[in-house]
Design an enzyme around this catalytic site. Structure first.
Site, PDB file in Angstrom:
ATOM      1  N   GLN A  26       5.415  43.810   9.746  1.00 43.13           N
ATOM      2  CA  GLN A  26       5.025  42.418   9.522  1.00 43.13           C
ATOM      3  C   GLN A  26       3.744  42.006  10.256  1.00 43.13           C
ATOM      4  O   GLN A  26       3.099  41.054   9.853  1.00 43.13           O
ATOM      5  CB  GLN A  26       6.180  41.483   9.903  1.00 43.13           C
ATOM      6  CG  GLN A  26       7.387  41.669   8.999  1.00 43.13           C
ATOM      7  CD  GLN A  26       8.530  40.739   9.342  1.00 43.13           C
ATOM      8  OE1 GLN A  26       9.371  41.062  10.182  1.00 43.13           O
ATOM      9  NE2 GLN A  26       8.577  39.581   8.720  1.00 43.13           N
TER      10      GLN A  26
ATOM     11  N   HIS B 145       2.040  48.417  -2.610  1.00 44.27           N
ATOM     12  CA  HIS B 145       0.907  48.926  -3.401  1.00 44.27           C
ATOM     13  C   HIS B 145       1.307  49.162  -4.857  1.00 44.27           C
ATOM     14  O   HIS B 145       0.552  48.864  -5.779  1.00 44.27           O
ATOM     15  CB  HIS B 145       0.377  50.239  -2.811  1.00 44.27           C
ATOM     16  CG  HIS B 145      -0.215  50.071  -1.439  1.00 44.27           C
ATOM     17  ND1 HIS B 145      -0.422  51.104  -0.565  1.00 44.27           N
ATOM     18  CD2 HIS B 145      -0.639  48.952  -0.783  1.00 44.27           C
ATOM     19  CE1 HIS B 145      -0.941  50.644   0.557  1.00 44.27           C
ATOM     20  NE2 HIS B 145      -1.069  49.340   0.454  1.00 44.27           N
TER      21      HIS B 145
ATOM     22  N   ASP C 124      -1.278  45.725   4.648  1.00 50.19           N
ATOM     23  CA  ASP C 124      -2.296  46.710   5.051  1.00 50.19           C
ATOM     24  C   ASP C 124      -2.999  46.318   6.357  1.00 50.19           C
ATOM     25  O   ASP C 124      -3.268  47.167   7.201  1.00 50.19           O
ATOM     26  CB  ASP C 124      -3.374  46.870   3.960  1.00 50.19           C
ATOM     27  CG  ASP C 124      -2.849  47.608   2.736  1.00 50.19           C
ATOM     28  OD1 ASP C 124      -1.633  47.899   2.698  1.00 50.19           O
ATOM     29  OD2 ASP C 124      -3.649  47.886   1.819  1.00 50.19           O
TER      30      ASP C 124
ATOM     31  N   ARG D  70      10.347  40.926  21.768  1.00 46.54           N
ATOM     32  CA  ARG D  70      11.120  41.838  20.925  1.00 46.54           C
ATOM     33  C   ARG D  70      10.209  42.308  19.794  1.00 46.54           C
ATOM     34  O   ARG D  70       9.699  41.499  19.029  1.00 46.54           O
ATOM     35  CB  ARG D  70      12.329  41.092  20.359  1.00 46.54           C
ATOM     36  CG  ARG D  70      13.091  41.868  19.339  1.00 46.54           C
ATOM     37  CD  ARG D  70      14.322  41.108  18.830  1.00 46.54           C
ATOM     38  NE  ARG D  70      15.067  41.968  17.956  1.00 46.54           N
ATOM     39  CZ  ARG D  70      15.300  41.724  16.663  1.00 46.54           C
ATOM     40  NH1 ARG D  70      14.884  40.614  16.103  1.00 46.54           N
ATOM     41  NH2 ARG D  70      15.960  42.594  15.935  1.00 46.54           N
TER      42      ARG D  70
ATOM     43  N   HIS E 272      13.146  48.301  12.082  1.00 45.19           N
ATOM     44  CA  HIS E 272      13.116  46.953  11.487  1.00 45.19           C
ATOM     45  C   HIS E 272      12.547  47.109  10.072  1.00 45.19           C
ATOM     46  O   HIS E 272      11.441  46.660   9.775  1.00 45.19           O
ATOM     47  CB  HIS E 272      12.266  46.021  12.352  1.00 45.19           C
ATOM     48  CG  HIS E 272      12.458  44.559  12.053  1.00 45.19           C
ATOM     49  ND1 HIS E 272      12.788  43.621  13.008  1.00 45.19           N
ATOM     50  CD2 HIS E 272      12.363  43.858  10.900  1.00 45.19           C
ATOM     51  CE1 HIS E 272      12.873  42.417  12.465  1.00 45.19           C
ATOM     52  NE2 HIS E 272      12.619  42.533  11.170  1.00 45.19           N
TER      53      HIS E 272
ATOM     54  N   ASN F  13      17.816  46.555  12.822  1.00 48.21           N
ATOM     55  CA  ASN F  13      17.785  45.103  12.654  1.00 48.21           C
ATOM     56  C   ASN F  13      18.344  44.692  11.297  1.00 48.21           C
ATOM     57  O   ASN F  13      17.889  45.171  10.258  1.00 48.21           O
ATOM     58  CB  ASN F  13      16.332  44.611  12.761  1.00 48.21           C
ATOM     59  CG  ASN F  13      16.216  43.123  12.474  1.00 48.21           C
ATOM     60  OD1 ASN F  13      16.700  42.292  13.246  1.00 48.21           O
ATOM     61  ND2 ASN F  13      15.618  42.770  11.342  1.00 48.21           N
ATOM     62  N   GLU F  14      19.307  43.795  11.308  1.00 47.03           N
ATOM     63  CA  GLU F  14      19.858  43.168  10.101  1.00 47.03           C
ATOM     64  C   GLU F  14      20.223  44.146   8.985  1.00 47.03           C
ATOM     65  O   GLU F  14      19.645  44.085   7.887  1.00 47.03           O
ATOM     66  CB  GLU F  14      18.886  42.120   9.547  1.00 47.03           C
ATOM     67  CG  GLU F  14      18.728  40.910  10.423  1.00 47.03           C
ATOM     68  CD  GLU F  14      18.133  39.694   9.674  1.00 47.03           C
ATOM     69  OE1 GLU F  14      17.854  39.801   8.472  1.00 47.03           O
ATOM     70  OE2 GLU F  14      17.968  38.644  10.320  1.00 47.03           O
TER      71      GLU F  14
ATOM     72  N   ASN G  38      21.135  37.251  14.757  1.00 46.65           N
ATOM     73  CA  ASN G  38      20.054  36.473  14.140  1.00 46.65           C
ATOM     74  C   ASN G  38      20.707  35.345  13.356  1.00 46.65           C
ATOM     75  O   ASN G  38      21.555  35.597  12.491  1.00 46.65           O
ATOM     76  CB  ASN G  38      19.227  37.341  13.176  1.00 46.65           C
ATOM     77  CG  ASN G  38      18.437  38.423  13.900  1.00 46.65           C
ATOM     78  OD1 ASN G  38      18.427  38.477  15.132  1.00 46.65           O
ATOM     79  ND2 ASN G  38      17.769  39.273  13.147  1.00 46.65           N
TER      80      ASN G  38
ATOM     81  N   TYR H  12      19.965  31.720  11.142  1.00 48.10           N
ATOM     82  CA  TYR H  12      19.011  30.810  10.501  1.00 48.10           C
ATOM     83  C   TYR H  12      19.691  29.615   9.824  1.00 48.10           C
ATOM     84  O   TYR H  12      19.198  28.506   9.885  1.00 48.10           O
ATOM     85  CB  TYR H  12      18.168  31.559   9.457  1.00 48.10           C
ATOM     86  CG  TYR H  12      17.138  32.479  10.089  1.00 48.10           C
ATOM     87  CD1 TYR H  12      15.874  32.010  10.412  1.00 48.10           C
ATOM     88  CD2 TYR H  12      17.446  33.806  10.397  1.00 48.10           C
ATOM     89  CE1 TYR H  12      14.926  32.827  11.011  1.00 48.10           C
ATOM     90  CE2 TYR H  12      16.504  34.635  10.997  1.00 48.10           C
ATOM     91  CZ  TYR H  12      15.239  34.141  11.305  1.00 48.10           C
ATOM     92  OH  TYR H  12      14.311  34.950  11.910  1.00 48.10           O
TER      93      TYR H  12
ATOM     94  N   GLU I 203      17.033  36.312  16.965  1.00 49.15           N
ATOM     95  CA  GLU I 203      16.127  35.613  16.048  1.00 49.15           C
ATOM     96  C   GLU I 203      16.694  34.242  15.716  1.00 49.15           C
ATOM     97  O   GLU I 203      17.898  34.095  15.465  1.00 49.15           O
ATOM     98  CB  GLU I 203      15.959  36.362  14.720  1.00 49.15           C
ATOM     99  CG  GLU I 203      14.940  37.472  14.736  1.00 49.15           C
ATOM    100  CD  GLU I 203      14.754  38.108  13.369  1.00 49.15           C
ATOM    101  OE1 GLU I 203      14.733  37.382  12.356  1.00 49.15           O
ATOM    102  OE2 GLU I 203      14.630  39.346  13.325  1.00 49.15           O
TER     103      GLU I 203
HETATM  104  C1  NOJ Z   1      14.950  38.215   9.440  1.00 43.26           C
HETATM  105  C2  NOJ Z   1      14.115  39.408   9.730  1.00 43.26           C
HETATM  106  O1  NOJ Z   1      14.599  40.171  10.786  1.00 43.26           O
HETATM  107  C3  NOJ Z   1      12.634  39.126   9.858  1.00 43.26           C
HETATM  108  O2  NOJ Z   1      11.961  40.300   9.573  1.00 43.26           O
HETATM  109  C4  NOJ Z   1      12.251  37.979   8.947  1.00 43.26           C
HETATM  110  O3  NOJ Z   1      10.877  37.780   8.930  1.00 43.26           O
HETATM  111  C5  NOJ Z   1      12.959  36.743   9.425  1.00 43.26           C
HETATM  112  N1  NOJ Z   1      14.391  36.937   9.437  1.00 43.26           N
HETATM  113  C6  NOJ Z   1      12.651  35.481   8.619  1.00 43.26           C
HETATM  114  O4  NOJ Z   1      13.096  35.583   7.332  1.00 43.26           O
END
Ligand code: NOJ
Length: 469
Positions: free
Chosen positions: A22, A42, A55, A80, A125, A169-170, A310, A312, A377
């Site tokens: 990212q 791509h 990229d 992190r 990740h 991760n996730e 995490n 949200y 997160e």
């Molecule tokens: C979960 C992910 O771990 C992360 O890569 C993502 O950008 C965020 N949440 C937001 O959606």
């Protein structure tokens, strides 16, 4: 409750999270092999908003020292971030590592330590060498030992300085979207069949990495290692639907938490039961949920030193009829919806439900034996404005709930992590989902960074150790 929950206890550390693909860019520099996300972005640009790719992203491969300056200035205690498998071990397996790739992470780690910022390192990740996808990626069980081998290299190279590890991760998001809906690389639409197969291999891979750390490194490196789960909270639409909220939780959080944190291990009972039944309704002879042997159940259980969370958002739940395939959202037999009273965020998937976090912390505490919880997160995407009061509100309200859960529910929360420092490549959302405390100008070759109002606000909060608006 405002006045009572503003002091941030010393036991709670506040940091920031990011991930390799990212932010790093430098996709074909030094020895790095193409990753699954390089190939996906791509080859299928239409699958990503505005046809962009990672990229260059934030160019953190070159500008990491700048990022660390912002971390330091903001007063964050830890950072992190994640390793790129294709940078460190371009072939994906074997022992031929890239010195240049390893050196890059050494520079990042050393710079963090020099600035008194603790590195929290995620081994995986979501990006891996694209060559692994040629043989099925997480659907091919040989990835278990390949991941274990890669994790060993990470411990060997960085474990002298890194004392906090996340294996994966996730897993929920990887499996659901890479192999279920096809939103993520490699874009396979195999529905729950693909997702559950992926989950099975991920749980084994995680357990192997934990085992290796335990057997070969813990005695000399003395770190913590665990997995990071994404969990929503679920609320019944009315009192008759309480059971549906519990089922939804097991299909989301419990899928990866139960095998690791519960007393008996393995997938949640209700998941096994419903998937078996609904596989039958959908015309499969056997359950589409793979089975663990007793040996693997034992091997996977108790392989996390902490509960990595995490959070949200949340959902409302109700049961749907189990007698006909058309009525289902998925194999859970539970339908999810939003509550009209919840504020909808700038991006529609993210309803703002702060109280969902405190009740989730309480649930995790009670359900999984009061493991230390690391919130790894929590964050909010805005429309990109520099005066991001909506992000400040989101973070304020969620942090308040964390402080309340620590005080009132006696939850053992050790860390609260904001997603994220910089606007970055938000997977299929491209650059159209800015989560950063810091704006990044993606049209500028220099990727200029400008802190938003939320960055300044957090800086004040951290310097005073008080949650104030
Ligand atoms: C979960 C992910 O771990 C992360 O890569 C993502 O950008 C965020 N949440 C937001 O959606």
């Amino acid at each position: 409750m405002d006045k009572n929950f503003s002091d941030i206890p010393k036991s709670l550390e506040i940091g920031i999270a990011s991930s390799a693909y990212q932010i790093e860019g430098a996709w074909d520099i030094d020895d790095k092999s193409p990753s699954n996300w390089d190939t996906f972005s791509h080859n299928y640009p239409d699958k990503i908003a505005a046809r962009v790719n990672g990229d260059v992203a934030c160019d953190s491969y070159n500008k990491y020292a700048d990022d660390i300056k912002w971390l330091k200035k903001g007063g964050f205690k830890f950072y992190r971030f994640s390793l790129s498998w294709s940078r460190i071990l371009p072939a994906g397996s074997g022992t031929k590592t890239s010195k240049k790739g390893i050196d890059y992470y050494n520079r990042v780690i050393d710079k963090l330590i020099e600035n008194n910022i603790t590195p929290y390192l995620s081994i995986y990740h979501w990006d891996h060498p694209a060559s692994l996808d040629d043989i099925g990626g997480w659907l091919n069980s040989t990835i278990v030992e390949k991941f274990a081998n890669y994790a060993r290299i990470a411990f060997q190279e960085f474990g002298d300085r890194v004392k906090f590890w996340t294996t994966i991760n996730e897993p929920y998001s990887i499996c659901t979207h890479a192999y279920g809906t096809g939103y993520f690389a490699p874009g396979l639409k195999l529905n729950e069949v693909g997702a559950y197969k992926c989950g099975h291999n991920i749980l084994k891979a995680h357990a192997r990495a934990y085992e290796i750390y335990d057997n070969e490194f813990r005695y000399k490196q003395h770190g913590k290692i665990g997995i990071t789960n994404t969990c929503m909270n679920f609320f019944p639409i009315n009192n008759n639907e309480i059971k549906s909220s519990k089922i939804a939780f097991e299909f989301n959080c419990g899928w990866f938490a139960n095998p690791i944190f519960s007393k008996n291990g393995d997938y949640p009972k209700i998941m096994k039961k419903r998937i078996k039944l609904n596989s039958h309704y959908k015309g499969y002879k056997n359950s589409i949920l793979p089975k663990f042997s007793f040996k693997w159940i034992r091997r996977i259980r108790n392989t996390s030193d902490y509960f990595g969370l995490n959070y949200y958002t949340a959902k409302m739940t109700e049961n749907v009829e189990l007698n006909n395939v058309t009525g289902w959202d998925d194999y859970s037999g539970v339908r999810l919806s939003n509550n009209e009273s919840w504020t909808v965020g700038t991006h529609s998937w993210l309803n703002i439900v702060p109280h969902g976090l405190s009740s989730l912390l309480k649930l995790i505490k009670n359900k999984y034996d009061n493991k230390p919880i690391y919130i790894l997160e929590n964050g909010f995407p805005t429309d990109g404005s520099m005066q991001d009061d909506d992000r400040i509100d989101y973070l304020y309200l969620h942090m308040k709930q964390v402080l309340m859960a620590i005080k009132n529910y006696k939850c053992n929360v050790k860390a609260y992590t904001i997603w994220t420092l910089l606007d970055n490549f938000e997977w299929a959302g491209g650059f159209s989902s800015p989560f950063g405390l810091i704006y990044v100008n993606f049209t500028d070759p220099n990727r200029e960074r400008i802190p938003r109002k939320s960055y300044q606000w957090l800086k004040t909060v951290l310097s005073q150790q008080k949650l104030i608006l």
